[in-house]
Scaffold this motif. Structure first.
Motif: not given
Length: 123
Positions: A5-10, A113-117
């Motif tokens: 689980a990925e976080s932090g994009g923007g 893989w995660d789902q990407g951000t």
């Protein structure tokens, strides 16, 4: 199975920084090499960085060397990508991945893989 689980994009401007984090669950995190990949619109998926099981070794694609830093915390099952001095060409969907090969640079060697951000860098 390993869940990522990925976080932090923007959205940021040129020269700014972002930090991506990826939390793993379901498997022994410390047994896996971790990596970041990215895919820009209309382009193939590209290796960005990978880090060894214990965090002692790291590899980067030339275009991010000196700007990006990959790290991991095995106690927290987390891998991070600190991205500094971002450029418009860094715009892409970023993926966290895991595998057993070192260095983990090929998509075919990744097990999970995660789902990407989305990371968008405006000029």
């Amino acid at each position: 199975q390993m869940q990522l689980a990925e976080s932090g994009g923007g959205l940021v401007q040129t020269g700014e920084s972002l930090r991506l984090s990826c939390v793993a669950s379901g498997r022994q995190f410390g047994a896996y090499v971790m990596a970041w990949f990215r895919q820009a619109p209309g382009k193939e998926c590209q290796f960005v960085a990978s880090i060894s099981w214990d965090g002692a070794m790291a590899e980067y694609v030339d275009s991010v060397q000196g700007r990006f830093t990959i790290s991991r915390d095995n106690a927290k099952n987390t891998v991070s990508l600190q991205m500094n001095s971002l450029k418009p060409e860094d715009t892409a969907v970023y993926y966290c991945a895991s595998g057993h090969r070192w260095p983990l640079e090929k998509e075919r060697d990744c097990d999970f893989w995660d789902q990407g951000t989305q990371v968008t860098v405006s000029s």
